[in-house]
Structures are given as structure tokens and as C-alpha cells.
Design a protein around this motif. Sequence first.
Motif, PDB file in Angstrom:
ATOM      1  N   LEU A 309       0.732  -1.215  -0.011  1.00  0.00           N
ATOM      2  CA  LEU A 309       0.136  -0.099  -0.047  1.00  0.00           C
ATOM      3  C   LEU A 309       0.975   1.147  -0.024  1.00  0.00           C
ATOM      4  CD1 LEU A 309      -2.708  -1.182   2.904  1.00  0.00           C
ATOM      5  CD2 LEU A 309      -2.625  -1.552   0.131  1.00  0.00           C
ATOM      6  N   VAL A 310       1.900   1.319   0.824  1.00  0.00           N
ATOM      7  CA  VAL A 310       2.702   2.417   1.102  1.00  0.00           C
ATOM      8  C   VAL A 310       4.264   2.053   1.125  1.00  0.00           C
ATOM      9  CG1 VAL A 310       3.147   4.430   2.326  1.00  0.00           C
ATOM     10  CG2 VAL A 310       0.821   3.796   2.247  1.00  0.00           C
ATOM     11  N   GLU A 311       5.005   2.637   0.536  1.00  0.00           N
ATOM     12  CA  GLU A 311       6.446   2.720   0.719  1.00  0.00           C
ATOM     13  C   GLU A 311       7.268   3.949   1.132  1.00  0.00           C
ATOM     14  OE1 GLU A 311      10.455   0.596  -1.668  1.00  0.00           O
ATOM     15  OE2 GLU A 311       8.432   0.679  -2.538  1.00  0.00           O
ATOM     16  N   LEU A 312       8.060   4.233   1.972  1.00  0.00           N
ATOM     17  CA  LEU A 312       8.569   5.238   2.268  1.00  0.00           C
ATOM     18  C   LEU A 312      10.188   4.806   2.135  1.00  0.00           C
ATOM     19  CD1 LEU A 312       6.196   5.276   4.440  1.00  0.00           C
ATOM     20  CD2 LEU A 312       7.413   7.090   5.332  1.00  0.00           C
ATOM     21  N   SER A 313      11.234   5.431   1.568  1.00  0.00           N
ATOM     22  CA  SER A 313      12.492   5.402   1.144  1.00  0.00           C
ATOM     23  C   SER A 313      13.344   6.441   1.717  1.00  0.00           C
ATOM     24  CB  SER A 313      12.771   5.144  -0.228  1.00  0.00           C
ATOM     25  OG  SER A 313      14.003   4.587  -0.490  1.00  0.00           O
ATOM     26  N   ASP A 314      14.001   6.347   2.561  1.00  0.00           N
ATOM     27  CA  ASP A 314      14.972   7.881   2.983  1.00  0.00           C
ATOM     28  C   ASP A 314      14.333   9.034   3.201  1.00  0.00           C
ATOM     29  OD1 ASP A 314      17.321   5.949   2.978  1.00  0.00           O
ATOM     30  OD2 ASP A 314      17.380   6.142   0.761  1.00  0.00           O
ATOM     31  N   ILE A 315      13.083   8.841   3.889  1.00  0.00           N
ATOM     32  CA  ILE A 315      12.506  10.347   4.188  1.00  0.00           C
ATOM     33  C   ILE A 315      12.938  11.054   5.310  1.00  0.00           C
ATOM     34  CG2 ILE A 315      10.068  10.981   5.072  1.00  0.00           C
ATOM     35  CD1 ILE A 315       9.828   9.983   2.280  1.00  0.00           C
ATOM     36  N   SER A 316      13.172  12.198   5.025  1.00  0.00           N
ATOM     37  CA  SER A 316      13.608  13.101   5.961  1.00  0.00           C
ATOM     38  C   SER A 316      12.773  14.519   6.119  1.00  0.00           C
ATOM     39  CB  SER A 316      15.151  13.686   5.954  1.00  0.00           C
ATOM     40  OG  SER A 316      16.192  12.576   5.999  1.00  0.00           O
ATOM     41  N   PHE A 330      10.401   2.402   5.431  1.00  0.00           N
ATOM     42  CA  PHE A 330       9.737   1.032   5.805  1.00  0.00           C
ATOM     43  C   PHE A 330       8.364   1.084   4.740  1.00  0.00           C
ATOM     44  CE2 PHE A 330       7.604   4.396   8.182  1.00  0.00           C
ATOM     45  CZ  PHE A 330       6.104   4.171   8.275  1.00  0.00           C
ATOM     46  N   THR A 331       7.656  -0.325   4.947  1.00  0.00           N
ATOM     47  CA  THR A 331       6.758  -0.228   3.889  1.00  0.00           C
ATOM     48  C   THR A 331       5.510  -0.824   4.607  1.00  0.00           C
ATOM     49  OG1 THR A 331       7.220  -2.762   3.821  1.00  0.00           O
ATOM     50  CG2 THR A 331       8.215  -1.106   1.970  1.00  0.00           C
ATOM     51  N   ILE A 365      11.665   9.453  -0.746  1.00  0.00           N
ATOM     52  CA  ILE A 365      10.753   9.209  -1.776  1.00  0.00           C
ATOM     53  C   ILE A 365       9.546   8.464  -0.882  1.00  0.00           C
ATOM     54  CG2 ILE A 365      10.016   7.376  -3.470  1.00  0.00           C
ATOM     55  CD1 ILE A 365      13.022   7.568  -4.466  1.00  0.00           C
ATOM     56  N   LEU A 366       8.209   8.982  -1.333  1.00  0.00           N
ATOM     57  CA  LEU A 366       6.913   8.338  -0.784  1.00  0.00           C
ATOM     58  C   LEU A 366       6.286   7.825  -1.777  1.00  0.00           C
ATOM     59  CD1 LEU A 366       4.893   8.016   1.563  1.00  0.00           C
ATOM     60  CD2 LEU A 366       3.945  10.283   1.120  1.00  0.00           C
ATOM     61  N   ARG A 367       6.078   6.401  -1.732  1.00  0.00           N
ATOM     62  CA  ARG A 367       5.157   5.862  -2.850  1.00  0.00           C
ATOM     63  C   ARG A 367       3.649   5.301  -2.640  1.00  0.00           C
ATOM     64  NH1 ARG A 367      10.339   3.639  -3.631  1.00  0.00           N
ATOM     65  NH2 ARG A 367      11.369   4.293  -5.503  1.00  0.00           N
ATOM     66  N   LYS A 368       2.668   5.897  -2.903  1.00  0.00           N
ATOM     67  CA  LYS A 368       1.476   5.324  -2.813  1.00  0.00           C
ATOM     68  C   LYS A 368       0.468   5.675  -3.819  1.00  0.00           C
ATOM     69  CE  LYS A 368      -0.730   9.234  -0.381  1.00  0.00           C
ATOM     70  NZ  LYS A 368      -1.407   9.763   0.829  1.00  0.00           N
ATOM     71  N   ASN A 369      -0.387   4.899  -3.965  1.00  0.00           N
ATOM     72  CA  ASN A 369      -1.366   4.804  -4.979  1.00  0.00           C
ATOM     73  C   ASN A 369      -2.242   6.148  -4.875  1.00  0.00           C
ATOM     74  OD1 ASN A 369      -3.799   4.383  -6.894  1.00  0.00           O
ATOM     75  ND2 ASN A 369      -2.326   2.710  -7.679  1.00  0.00           N
TER      76      ASN A 369
END
Length: 492
Positions: A309-316, A330-331, A365-369
Amino acid sequence: MSLINVANLTFAYEGSYNNIFEGVSFQIDTNWRLGFTGRNGRGKTTFLKLLLGKYDYSGTISSSVVFEYFPYEVSDTESFTIDVIREISPNALDWEIMRELSLLDVTDDVLYRQFFTLSKGEQTKALLAALFLKENSFLLIDEPTNHLDAMARMILSNYLKSKNGYILVSHDRAFLDNCVDHILAINKTNIEIQKGNFSSWWNNKELQDNFELAENEKRKKDINRLTAAAQRTSDWSDSVEKSKHGTTNSGSKLDKGFVGHKAAKMMKRSKSIEGRQQALIDEKSKLLKNIESSETLKIAPLRYHTNRLVELSDISISYGERVVCSDVSFTIDQGDRIALQGKNGCGKSSILKLICGEEIAHTGILRKNGSLKISYVSQDTKNLSGTLTDYAQFNCLDESLFKAILRKLDFSREQFERSLEDFSEGQKKKVLIAKSLCEQAHLYIWDEPLNYIDVLSRMQIETLLLEYQPTILFVEHDSAFCSNIANKIVQL
């Protein structure tokens, strides 16, 4: 040692037809560490304010001690923390102030920072230090754990364990278990005091509830049996009475005196059975008065077309020059029940808001539909206003479902007519949770949903989440709740 004596206390708010307390009597030893529990809206904060003399009431409250209430309201948050503490406890010496802060794991440098620059946890600890510097006072501590992270709660619980002479309102089971030696419980029909911690009180309550439920079933069966017996005896009496005017099978006349005596005897037996039946009904009416309704809640989570559903990658995330969190990755997959943990101020709420779509400056990067439906419960209840009907209409909720959920969370029907501004903090949080439970969503995001929520409602919510297993990301500092619910922990 001195005592606080409460005798025949009766109180209702002006304009209300229902008493909050009615004919309540008990004693409190001022050396006790007293945990105060009960469902939201039952009158815990009201009782503390009655001790402080804030309201008129019937009955008596007598004691030789001075009462001191927490939380304090700080009128000038731009003052240095040392000045805020000295205003509350003017007789405290500097070394005493530093000693209390050290016990609460707060560094001395906070004393010379403006109060508003402290985190919520630091503010709470500074004010509690000031509270315990008050001499010869019995302390009324109203929900000090809200907004404190898990480590801060443990430190505060150990701190309170080293003190005595207070009433502590809290709904955190582990917190109470560690630091109190008596429980004051507001039940549906009375107030009781027991020696021990929350778990021992809860165990005793469950034993009492189970005993009363069993006794209630036994009484029902006995009443039904006696009802049938009374009816049979009454029918026999009527039949014999009628036979006085007949004849025997041989044609001779009946002895009316004998028949009348037999009918009277049967009627007397019928009245005796009815008396026993009424006694059982009276005994039965005394049972189950303090059984708490804990109806099952429901939720309708949606299935998403992909597992992730959601993926966060190196969010600051930063606010100006202050970095609140960095390199968070985290996912969230379907079925995850994720507890987002970390110290106060480490960016937990900011992460939640970012996933919900708030404009928050960040890198990574924040990935969500875009079609992902999210239901969000905020920490903040300040903007609640109007009636429940107004709130339901504004948020496009099914009003009947919304109010049915609140009824299951121990709202009375009278509550539905009141303004949300007049609700207790726990009741306001229940409004936000009920709204979320009305919403069909792929992902539920709850930010400290249990602040101010009573223990029984926490257990209801735990049962709901375990039964329906929605995908949920939550921040919560109640260690028992997190242990029971989370199947994944993300530590910031």
C-alpha cells in the motif's frame, strides 16, 4: 496519616436531571498511592474538582489536607522554566528543583529555556516536579501520561512509585500497575476502593461479574420454577374450592368443611411460594448493576488490488533548521498492524500526516497509489464543535451507524443532544474513533487514539482490531495495547 472522609455525596451539573454522584460515602488515607479509574464521563475529573471546592454539592467532604491539582495552566509560556516552577512552588530551593528533575530524567538545561520551547513530555515532567515540591498537600493528578512516549511513561511511573499521597487518574494499565497501591473505581452505580493495583482490581471485578452472571441465571431458573409451582397450586386451590358445591362419585355430599380447609391450605401454600418467588426477584434485582456493557464493535476495511500500500524510502523531515527525523524507510502491506514508536518529537506525527497527504516539506521518496483510501484519527480534538448530528453531516457519515458505535462506546442518548465542546476529552476522542470506524478504507492511520480513553473502551478497540485485522499504522504509548495489537514495529 490523615483521612479524607466523603459522606453522602450527591452532585449534578446545573440544568441536568441526572446525578453524577448520589449518596456516595467512602474514606481515603492520605498516604495512599491511589489509582482512579472508570469509564469516560463517569465523573473522575468532576470528583477531583469537588475536592477542590469548585462546585456546590450535597453531603460532606472533610479533610485536614490541602488539595493540589495537576495539570497546571501556565499563563506565560515565554517565561523560563525555572520561573514557571518557582511560581508554582515558591518555597522550593534550587537543589530541590534539580533533584526532582533528575529523578524524572530531565536535564538541568531546560530550566533556562523558555517554557514553550520544551517538548510536551518535558513540560509535563517540569510541572510534575513543581507539583511534588508542594509541601503538606494531597495531590490530584489528572491523566499525566497523555502525549508521553513509552520510555517517559516508565520513568514517570517509577517516579510516582517513590512518592505517596496522591490520586492518579490514568487509563494506562501497565502504568497504574507499577505505581499505585489502591484503586478508586467509579462503577455504574457506586464508587469502590480496593487495595492493590489495576490488574488485581480488574481480576476481582471479573470474578465478581462472573459470579453475579451465574447467580442471575440460577435466580432466573428458580423464579421460573416457583412461578410454575405457584400457578399449579393456585389452580388446585381453585379446583378444590369449586368442588365444595358438588358431590362425590358415590352420590353423597362432600364435607364442605374438609374441602374448605384443604382449599385454604393450598392457597396458603401458593402464597408461600409467591413470597419465596418475590424474595428471589428482589435478590436478582441487586445483581448485574455494575456489569459494564462491552458490545462488539465493527469495522469495514477495504481490500486493495495490490499487496503493497505504501513505501517510504529515506524520508527526512525538517521544520526550519530543526531536523525531526531522517532516513526513515519502511513499507506498509495489507494486513500490517504497525506501531510507529520513538521518543516525543522524533517525527512520528509528521510521518503519519505525510502519508495522509498533508503538504510537509521532506526529502526522500514516498510511494502510494492515488486511489488508496485512508481513514485518519488525529491527536487533536480542539476543532470539534456543534452536535453529533452536525458532525456526522459535515463528514458525510451514516448518522445511525455513527451514533450506534458511540452507544457501544458507552455514550448515553442524552449525550447526543449536547454540544461537542461540552464533551470530556475521552468522549471527544471516541467521536474521532467512531468516525474512523464508520469509514471504509484500505488503510487506517491513528495518531495516539487512546489519549483520555477509558480502559474498557481500549479493550473493546483491541478486540475489534484483532477480529477484523484491518491494515493500520498507529502511534500509541499504551504498552499493553501495542503488545496486543502490533504485528510489526517501526522504531524512529
